[in-house]
Design an enzyme around this catalytic site. Structure first.
Site, PDB file in Angstrom:
ATOM      1  N   GLU A 144       2.036   5.602   7.748  1.00 31.77           N
ATOM      2  CA  GLU A 144       3.356   5.899   7.179  1.00 31.77           C
ATOM      3  C   GLU A 144       4.023   7.073   7.899  1.00 31.77           C
ATOM      4  O   GLU A 144       5.229   7.083   8.084  1.00 31.77           O
ATOM      5  CB  GLU A 144       3.255   6.187   5.680  1.00 31.77           C
ATOM      6  CG  GLU A 144       2.641   5.053   4.855  1.00 31.77           C
ATOM      7  CD  GLU A 144       3.247   3.684   5.117  1.00 31.77           C
ATOM      8  OE1 GLU A 144       4.483   3.605   5.269  1.00 31.77           O
ATOM      9  OE2 GLU A 144       2.481   2.696   5.177  1.00 31.77           O
ATOM     10  N   ASN A 199       9.691   5.363   3.371  1.00 34.07           N
ATOM     11  CA  ASN A 199      11.044   5.878   3.246  1.00 34.07           C
ATOM     12  C   ASN A 199      11.129   7.263   3.875  1.00 34.07           C
ATOM     13  O   ASN A 199      10.251   8.104   3.672  1.00 34.07           O
ATOM     14  CB  ASN A 199      11.432   5.985   1.780  1.00 34.07           C
ATOM     15  CG  ASN A 199      11.169   4.704   1.043  1.00 34.07           C
ATOM     16  OD1 ASN A 199      11.604   3.638   1.457  1.00 34.07           O
ATOM     17  ND2 ASN A 199      10.403   4.779  -0.032  1.00 34.07           N
ATOM     18  N   ALA A 230       0.850  -1.195   0.000  1.00 42.56           N
ATOM     19  CA  ALA A 230       0.000   0.000   0.000  1.00 42.56           C
ATOM     20  C   ALA A 230       0.884   1.242   0.000  1.00 42.56           C
ATOM     21  O   ALA A 230       0.614   2.216  -0.685  1.00 42.56           O
ATOM     22  CB  ALA A 230      -0.904  -0.009   1.215  1.00 42.56           C
ATOM     23  N   ALA A 231       1.948   1.168   0.771  1.00 40.93           N
ATOM     24  CA  ALA A 231       2.830   2.318   0.883  1.00 40.93           C
ATOM     25  C   ALA A 231       4.141   1.901   1.534  1.00 40.93           C
ATOM     26  O   ALA A 231       4.230   0.815   2.098  1.00 40.93           O
ATOM     27  CB  ALA A 231       2.169   3.410   1.721  1.00 40.93           C
TER      28      ALA A 231
END
Ligand SMILES: [Zn+2]
Length: 1010
Positions: free
Chosen positions: A427, A394, A390-391
């Site tokens: 995230e 970084n 999904a993600a």
């Protein structure tokens, strides 16, 4: 599979081996001075080697010989040396044996271990890459500053699929920074260098030892392809104004940085990175840090971007992208620039604005909560059309698949928006839990994933307090969900040992994410929020820019408790929960003993398992923080915390009489199930019927989930959960309905092909009818957005419509058909966004083929990603086998269906009772293709396997599954054994409990008291 065995990999290794000795020593010199040194040494080395060779030949040495000669010997270890199996017993591939070694020299052979030897540590990487988007290749030079820890002649690091050209090593002098031209500095002669593909390693053997405390520089130049596969440095494409555009982006987690440059690719080898990217000026490039300087070449007009040096971080968080996206930006009060990069058309339509807006608020939220500032000057969010996850978080350049970050508020349902929001919250949390403080090794990946998943709920509550995520939605979506998996005997402890690179993907499973989050939530509740926050703050400050293991966390949390005089050994308690698989069922009963008065209760614990035969000889025990309250028709007592450490314990409660019920696990903050004696269940059910509000909404949902699962596993009679949901007509809140509908769909999968199915569906419809009619259907006002509406009401309405339509409420069907007919005749979609998926699916399943064609056409013409997805899923609702088959085939063989949605199509066909056999058959027939395409992404793979097998429940289907596992299931990871256990459980339920279940439905007791 398929990943490492492609022929280009082998070819590249071969090419790397043919280098000449001389070449391998020469670096691309930076200064003339260095260049001269190199040549002097070359000549000297050459002469020495010839001399040695002469002596060796003359004396005819019989002992093992160290070849220091010149010529092609250097760098052909794969072809020289012994090919025999000596010392390779623990290797699991034949490729490793290509690197047979001479015994005298490399007795240690540290590259044969699956982990890096740790004799040297990287401190800084200078990485320079030229990216060729015309032929999808790149070439690079990396210069790694190394600190020697233990004397060694070997530098072992990771490289995979790279074509290494040149390797050189120079001594930089002492750790204090003695310059290279002083004694002890200068070029180190490389004896040879070679890849060791079995462990995705690259080995540099030196003539002389590296010395501890000294600093060296390893220089490697290499070439590689920008692969189509979504790992390492990969490419993908999209269409803009009918033109195909390409972009290239990285996905390094967990072990793919080694596919883009030689590096020490384990999380504990943190270093700083300076990246330079050179590429065609029609593209822009991004990386973790901002561009520090940029220049255009006079020769070819290419642009060179130098990115600022990163803080210390793990290799798998390095990221870059080369694309021609545009962006929108905002700034936080603290001066951090946030940009959202996406396809130009998505940016101009404003589809990224929502994510940009919440990201800005979230950075502030986390800075306040963790009391640690965001570390970098900027944060880019990159929306890519294709991504394996999904993600990916970084640092400073988080990458999202478009569906999880682009939002078209006009047409998106609240559930789409909620999912997207939570991905962003997750995230951003990782910028602290993950990027800043990184788990030492992958066995504790839950230390970052569990936190990020837990904070999805806490952070979303900050954004939208009305959604009440952490107290409510967490229960159904995390706790109930993962307890299903973790109640299987094929489950595993949340901390799981992992050594082989190829096994690392397997630790990213729902146990790590969801059990991790559930355990953290349990702990946060035991500690109380202020102390929990204090402990986290200490943990982050102590380990920032570094790594931490679970014991580091436990010790900081224990310290926080001790600071307030609360003496709990958190490590000791949590080890039970993290090192053991599964969870307990705690049984509470009023004390029956003659000797003790009735205000005592007996509490026992045992390992909860669905399989009745596997739990016979189970001895696991936990330290259970059990909260208990007692109540009666008019009031409930405050909860008391009891620590349950033994198999059975007796505890004192307040005064109780025959009408007092007991309730355990208040607000379901604990990661366990609670059972009671039947009399207590009866009192609780009575309470729910007469006045449900006395029991908290979280506990009402918890009672439903526990009752259904206890019955499914045979701990409770089948009538108890059915009787319990008899109170639902009184239930006004979303969460208990949601818990019930999840449990009912589970049962539906078991029952929908049985003769007496109508008994079940009628019973469900009976519970749903009054509340459904009362809530009605949503009106489609101009403000369709969930931000303004009450989330709870909308979600409850949606849940009731879903239950009513899927279990066959006629009025619900008529309403859905009317909406679809209106859409077709007016070509205006007036269906409220929040229930479009239900209406589409109901319409496709009830109406004729023209409706299917209409939806198919809309699927093609729609540009909004959220719309496309639900249109596609609606197509799987048809009861026409021909259409379902056509859809399955189109998904797999054409590019009409986005690659990441193919698996969902198969799973959704499987969810359709008319499509089950088809999906199961199709899955087995196409397994080879599916496995080669998705097998590497274990998450996808296990989702697919469970999606097509979870409804199998006959002996015949069980045998088909066993046959399939025997013939094709080798190497598919843990998903197949798990599927087998679930199907065995389904068959067992039919054998042991179905009769009793239907018996109850045929003759439900007349009153709630049963
Ligand atoms: Zn994550």
């Amino acid at each position: 599979m398929g990943l490492n065995d492609s022929s280009p990999g082998a070819m590249r290794n071969g090419r790397g081996l043919s280098d000449q000795w001389a070449e391998s020593v020469v670096v691309r010199p930076r200064t003339t001075e260095r260049h001269i040194t190199v040549h002097k040494r070359l000549v000297l080395g050459f002469a020495l080697s010839i001399l040695t060779l002469i002596i060796v030949t003359a004396v005819a040495v019989v002992l093992s010989v160290r070849f220091e000669e010149c010529g092609g010997r250097e760098g052909v270890p794969g072809e020289a040396g012994t090919r025999g199996p000596g010392g390779s017993a623990k290797l699991n591939g034949s490729r490793g044996e290509r690197t047979g070694e001479r015994g005298d020299e490399e007795g240690a052979q540290p590259w044969r271990s699956s982990r890096l030897p740790g004799s040297v540590r990287p401190r800084h990487y200078d990485l320079r890459l030229a990216v060729y988007m015309d032929n999808f290749t790149f070439s690079g030079e990396v210069s790694i500053e190394l600190e020697c820890i233990n004397a060694t002649r070997f530098i072992v690091l990771h490289a995979d699929r790279l074509e290494v050209d040149r390797v050189s090593v120079t001594a930089e002098g002492g750790a204090s920074g003695r310059p290279a031209n002083r004694p002890g500095g200068g070029v180190m002669r490389v004896h040879r260098h070679f890849p060791y593909p079995a462990n995705q390693m690259y080995v540099v053997v030196l003539h002389r030892e590296l010395k501890p405390m000294r600093v060296y520089r390893l220089n490697v130049s290499f070439d590689a392809a920008i692969e189509d596969e979504l790992l390492g440095f990969f490419r993908s494409s999209y269409t803009l104004q009918r033109e195909r555009r390409y972009l290239a982006v990285t996905q390094f987690s967990p072990i793919h940085a080694r596919k883009a440059f030689p590096c020490f690719d384990e999380p504990v080898y943190k270093a700083t990175f300076s990246l330079t990217l050179r590429h065609d000026p029609q593209y822009t490039s991004l990386s973790n840090m901002p561009v520090e300087s940029s220049s255009l070449s006079d020769e070819d007009g290419w642009v060179t971007n130098h990115f600022a040096r990163t803080p210390r971080m793990s290799t798998y968080y390095l990221a870059w992208a080369v694309c021609n996206f545009t962006y929108r930006e905002t700034q936080t009060d603290g001066g951090v620039t946030i940009r959202l990069y996406a396809r130009p058309d998505a940016i101009s339509s404003g589809a990224g604005d929502y994510a940009l807006h919440i990201t800005k608020r979230l950075l502030g939220f986390y800075e306040d909560y963790f009391k640690v500032q965001y570390s970098l000057p900027k944060l880019d969010l990159l929306a890519v059309p294709k991504h394996p996850y999904a993600a990916m978080e970084n640092w400073g350049l988080s990458v999202f698949v478009e569906q999880k970050i682009l939002l078209d508020a006009e047409v998106s349902s609240s559930s789409y928006q909620m999912e997207l929001t939570m991905v962003v919250v997750h995230e951003i949390c990782h910028q602290w839990f993950g990027d800043l403080v990184t788990p030492v090794w992958w066995e504790d990946v839950w230390l970052k994933e569990g936190f990020a998943h837990f904070f999805e709920y806490v952070g979303t509550d900050f954004l939208f307090p009305k959604w009440n995520m952490e107290k409510q939605r967490f229960l159904t979506d995390v706790l109930h969900e993962v307890m299903l998996l973790d109640g299987l005997s094929s489950s595993h402890p949340i901390s799981q040992e992992v050594e082989q690179a190829t096994d690392i993907d397997r630790v990213f499973d729902w146990i790590a994410y969801k059990k991790g989050a559930a355990l953290i939530r349990m702990l946060a509740n035991v500690m109380g929020q202020p102390l929990f926050q204090k402990g986290l703050n200490d943990y982050l400050l102590s380990h920032m820019y570094s790594n931490a293991a679970r014991d580091d966390l436990w010790s900081k949390l224990s310290q926080a408790m001790h600071s307030e005089g609360r003496d709990i050994n958190i490590g000791e308690m949590m080890d039970r929960w993290t090192l053991q698989m599964g969870y307990p069922v705690v049984t509470i009963s009023k004390n029956q003993s003659e000797q003790l008065p009735t205000h005592y209760i007996t509490v026992s614990q045992e390992h909860f398992l669905y399989g009745e035969e596997v739990r016979k000889n189970n001895s696991l025990q936990w330290q259970v923080p059990l909260t208990v309250a007692a109540g009666n028709a008019s009031a409930a007592s405050l909860a008391r915390l009891l620590w349950i450490n033994n198999r059975t314990e007796t505890h004192m409660m307040g005064p109780m009489d025959d009408n007092t019920w007991l309730l355990g696990n208040i607000n379901q903050t604990g990661y366990f199930r609670v059972n009671y004696d039947l009399q207590n269940w009866k009192l609780l059910i009575q309470q729910l019927h007469s006045n449900p509000q006395i029991i908290s909404v979280g506990n009402r949902a918890g009672l439903i989930d526990d009752a259904f699962n206890l019955a499914r596993a045979g701990y409770l009679p089948q009538g108890v959960p059915l009787q319990l949901i008899g109170y639902l007509p009184e239930e006004m809140s979303f969460l208990p309905w949601h818990a019930a509908s999840r449990a009912l769909y589970q049962l539906d999968k078991l029952l929908d092909r049985t003769d007496e199915y109508r008994l079940f569906s009628d019973y469900v419809l009976k519970q749903v009818a009054s509340r459904y009619h009362q809530m009605g259907w949503p009106t489609n006002g101009p403000e369709g957005s969930v931000l303004q509406a009450s989330y709870q009401t909308e979600e409850l309405q949606r849940e009731l419509i879903m239950l009513a339509c899927s279990f066959g409420n006629k009025q619900c069907h008529r309403q859905a058909v009317a909406y679809i007919s209106d859409w077709i005749s007016s070509n205006k979609n007036r269906i409220p966004p929040n229930i479009r998926d239900i209406v589409y699916c109901t319409g496709v399943s009830l109406m004729d083929e023209d409706v299917w064609e209409f939806i198919w056409m809309k699927f093609h013409s729609s540009n909004a990603v959220s719309q496309k997805k639900i249109l596609l899923e609606a197509l799987t609702c048809s009861d026409n086998a021909f259409l379902l088959n056509r859809l399955l085939n189109l998904s797999l063989t054409s590019d009409l269906v986005p690659e990441q949605d193919v698996i969902d199509v198969i799973i959704h066909v499987g969810r359709n009772p008319q499509g089950r056999n088809l999906a199961w058959k199709y899955f087995r027939e196409k397994w080879d293709i599916l496995n080669s395409r998705y097998g590497e992404a274990l998450f996808m793979n296990s989702k697919l396997i469970s999606g097509v097998t979870e409804f199998l429940n006959t002996e015949k289907e069980l045998n088909e599954l066993k046959e399939f596992i025997q013939s094709s299931g080798v190497g598919a990871g843990p998903a197949l054994p798990r599927a087998l256990e679930i199907v065995e459980g389904n068959v067992r339920w039919h054998r042991l409990h179905r009769r009793q279940f239907y018996q109850w439905l045929r003759k439900p007791p007349s009153s709630a008291l049963g």
